[in-house]
Design an enzyme around this catalytic site. Structure first.
Site, PDB file in Angstrom:
ATOM      1  N   HIS A 142      39.783  27.925  47.986  1.00 12.86           N
ATOM      2  CA  HIS A 142      39.218  29.256  48.222  1.00 12.86           C
ATOM      3  C   HIS A 142      38.437  29.593  46.954  1.00 12.86           C
ATOM      4  O   HIS A 142      38.923  30.252  46.037  1.00 12.86           O
ATOM      5  CB  HIS A 142      40.338  30.274  48.455  1.00 12.86           C
ATOM      6  CG  HIS A 142      39.864  31.700  48.478  1.00 12.86           C
ATOM      7  ND1 HIS A 142      38.884  32.146  49.331  1.00 12.86           N
ATOM      8  CD2 HIS A 142      40.243  32.785  47.738  1.00 12.86           C
ATOM      9  CE1 HIS A 142      38.677  33.436  49.114  1.00 12.86           C
ATOM     10  NE2 HIS A 142      39.482  33.848  48.150  1.00 12.86           N
TER      11      HIS A 142
ATOM     12  N   ALA B  44      46.193  39.492  37.689  1.00  9.86           N
ATOM     13  CA  ALA B  44      44.991  40.028  37.059  1.00  9.86           C
ATOM     14  C   ALA B  44      43.844  39.969  38.055  1.00  9.86           C
ATOM     15  O   ALA B  44      43.705  39.002  38.799  1.00  9.86           O
ATOM     16  CB  ALA B  44      44.653  39.217  35.808  1.00  9.86           C
TER      17      ALA B  44
ATOM     18  N   THR C 132      36.346  31.469  56.127  1.00  6.00           N
ATOM     19  CA  THR C 132      35.982  31.044  57.477  1.00  6.00           C
ATOM     20  C   THR C 132      35.401  32.211  58.266  1.00  6.00           C
ATOM     21  O   THR C 132      34.416  32.057  58.998  1.00  6.00           O
ATOM     22  CB  THR C 132      37.203  30.452  58.194  1.00  6.00           C
ATOM     23  OG1 THR C 132      37.619  29.268  57.494  1.00  6.00           O
ATOM     24  CG2 THR C 132      36.889  30.096  59.639  1.00  6.00           C
ATOM     25  N   SER C 133      35.976  33.392  58.104  1.00  7.72           N
ATOM     26  CA  SER C 133      35.431  34.584  58.753  1.00  7.72           C
ATOM     27  C   SER C 133      34.024  34.878  58.238  1.00  7.72           C
ATOM     28  O   SER C 133      33.130  35.264  59.009  1.00  7.72           O
ATOM     29  CB  SER C 133      36.348  35.783  58.493  1.00  7.72           C
ATOM     30  OG  SER C 133      35.825  36.961  59.065  1.00  7.72           O
TER      31      SER C 133
ATOM     32  N   SER D  86      57.312  35.522  36.317  1.00  5.63           N
ATOM     33  CA  SER D  86      58.244  36.654  36.303  1.00  5.63           C
ATOM     34  C   SER D  86      58.498  37.189  37.710  1.00  5.63           C
ATOM     35  O   SER D  86      59.583  37.696  38.001  1.00  5.63           O
ATOM     36  CB  SER D  86      57.708  37.772  35.401  1.00  5.63           C
ATOM     37  OG  SER D  86      56.519  38.322  35.917  1.00  5.63           O
TER      38      SER D  86
ATOM     39  N   LYS E 276      51.855  54.639  40.384  1.00  5.97           N
ATOM     40  CA  LYS E 276      50.805  54.343  41.363  1.00  5.97           C
ATOM     41  C   LYS E 276      51.413  53.881  42.684  1.00  5.97           C
ATOM     42  O   LYS E 276      50.953  54.257  43.763  1.00  5.97           O
ATOM     43  CB  LYS E 276      49.849  53.281  40.831  1.00  5.97           C
ATOM     44  CG  LYS E 276      48.695  52.997  41.786  1.00  5.97           C
ATOM     45  CD  LYS E 276      47.737  51.968  41.228  1.00  5.97           C
ATOM     46  CE  LYS E 276      46.498  51.839  42.108  1.00  5.97           C
ATOM     47  NZ  LYS E 276      46.809  51.423  43.488  1.00  5.97           N
TER      48      LYS E 276
ATOM     49  N   THR F 238      36.960  42.988  45.887  1.00  7.33           N
ATOM     50  CA  THR F 238      37.021  42.802  47.335  1.00  7.33           C
ATOM     51  C   THR F 238      38.435  43.142  47.796  1.00  7.33           C
ATOM     52  O   THR F 238      39.404  42.721  47.165  1.00  7.33           O
ATOM     53  CB  THR F 238      36.695  41.349  47.734  1.00  7.33           C
ATOM     54  OG1 THR F 238      37.699  40.477  47.194  1.00  7.33           O
ATOM     55  CG2 THR F 238      35.345  40.910  47.203  1.00  7.33           C
TER      56      THR F 238
ATOM     57  N   ASP G  85      45.029  28.893  45.861  1.00  7.53           N
ATOM     58  CA  ASP G  85      45.561  27.549  46.113  1.00  7.53           C
ATOM     59  C   ASP G  85      46.475  27.106  44.975  1.00  7.53           C
ATOM     60  O   ASP G  85      47.562  26.563  45.207  1.00  7.53           O
ATOM     61  CB  ASP G  85      44.407  26.556  46.295  1.00  7.53           C
ATOM     62  CG  ASP G  85      43.422  27.023  47.340  1.00  7.53           C
ATOM     63  OD1 ASP G  85      43.769  26.982  48.532  1.00  7.53           O
ATOM     64  OD2 ASP G  85      42.318  27.456  46.967  1.00  7.53           O
TER      65      ASP G  85
END
Length: 318
Positions: free
Chosen positions: A179, A84, A153-154, A105, A44, A234, A127
């Protein structure tokens, strides 16, 4: 400090949706002369590098490669998106044990070939994984940065701009803390081009009350879940957020961005990575800004820090 030179090398660890889209955004931005993609799925990764390379005629000259950790050697910035993926209904913090093991790893291999690089962590929970990276790498805190709440924030600016029918770039505000679900909106310092938001709303006869703040905050906090429910992941907006951070570092901009950094003494918060307004430049995080919050915001920020610390303490694989 990123040294001025004719070439700029950025490596992206993880070629999933976020990693590949980040490489694409970096390619479009023209900030790098070389981009290296690394992933356990080598086929990939090769495909992503080939696909991106075929657009060479439409962007500034950039060499895009797929490779292994050794191929990342000498990177100015290593962007870490591996891990993940967050599933429907899964919180970022529930990803922790899976991704800590993956980072155990990854990070030693990154450090082996990149002693002087700045590490930019994007994988969730960002975080917690930024703190893990800081500990595993042995790098100074300035050179281990999390994407933090730059995207949140955006999202907040977008929500306010949409409701007030103004350019989101004219909204000055921050999401701080995790976050994730315990993040906080800093309404007390929010302004529209240096006019406090409550004054602006009053002057323009716009809504600004508890219900407004609650609706906007909930939309921001739940934005990722809403996107994941609809399309599974996302990646566009976070790729743009990462590119913004990278540009600030490579350009030594000394701009203020709410990245995730090691907090050492802010409202009693210590030894945890949180999204905080920071001056970002060629050295990475040059300074974390201790902005004054109101009592409610400060209390929520402390709780956000406690949530992250408890998650770290309870992680079974640390």
């Amino acid at each position: 400090m990123i040294k001025k030179r004719n070439t700029t090398k950025i490596s992206v660890i993880g070629a999933g949706s976020v990693g590949a889209t980040t490489a694409y955004a970096l390619m479009l931005s023209g900030v790098a002369t070389e981009i290296v993609l690394v992933d356990v799925n080598k086929s990939k990764t090769e495909g992503e590098a080939m696909d991106l390379s075929h657009g060479a005629d439409f962007v500034k000259p950039v060499n895009i490669l797929s490779g292994d950790y050794k191929d990342t050697e000498g990177s100015d910035i290593v962007v870490i998106t591996a891990g993940a993926a967050q599933k429907v209904g899964e919180t970022r913090l529930q990803l922790i044990n899976k991704n800590i093991n993956i980072f155990k790893s990854i990070i030693p291999q990154v450090v082996k070939y990149n002693k002087d690089a700045i590490l930019l962590v994007v994988s969730n929970p960002v975080d917690v994984l930024s703190y893990v990276t800081y500990k595993l790498s042995g790098f100074p805190k300035e050179r281990v940065i999390g994407s933090g709440t730059v995207l949140d924030t955006s999202r907040l600016k977008h929500e306010i701009g949409k409701r007030y029918k103004i350019d989101p770039r004219n909204v000055n505000t921050y999401i701080m803390g995790e976050h994730g679900d315990s993040e906080i909106a800093t309404w007390s310092v929010t302004n529209i081009q240096n006019i406090k938001i409550d004054e602006y709303a009053n002057k323009e006869n716009l809504e600004y009350n508890d219900n407004f703040r609650k609706e906007v905050y909930e939309n921001v906090k739940n934005a990722a879940y809403e996107v994941i429910n609809r399309k599974g992941a996302t990646f566009y907006a976070i790729a743009l957020a990462v590119t913004r951070i990278v540009k600030a570092i490579l350009g030594d901009e000394k701009t203020i961005l709410p990245v995730s950094t090691l907090v050492e003494n802010y409202y009693g918060i210590k030894d945890v990575y949180l999204g905080m307004p920071c001056i970002v430049g060629g050295s990475g995080i040059e300074k974390a800004l201790s902005i004054d919050l109101n009592k409610t915001e400060a209390s929520k920020l402390v709780k956000s820090a406690e949530t992250l610390k408890n998650t770290l303490n309870n992680a079974s694989c640390l």
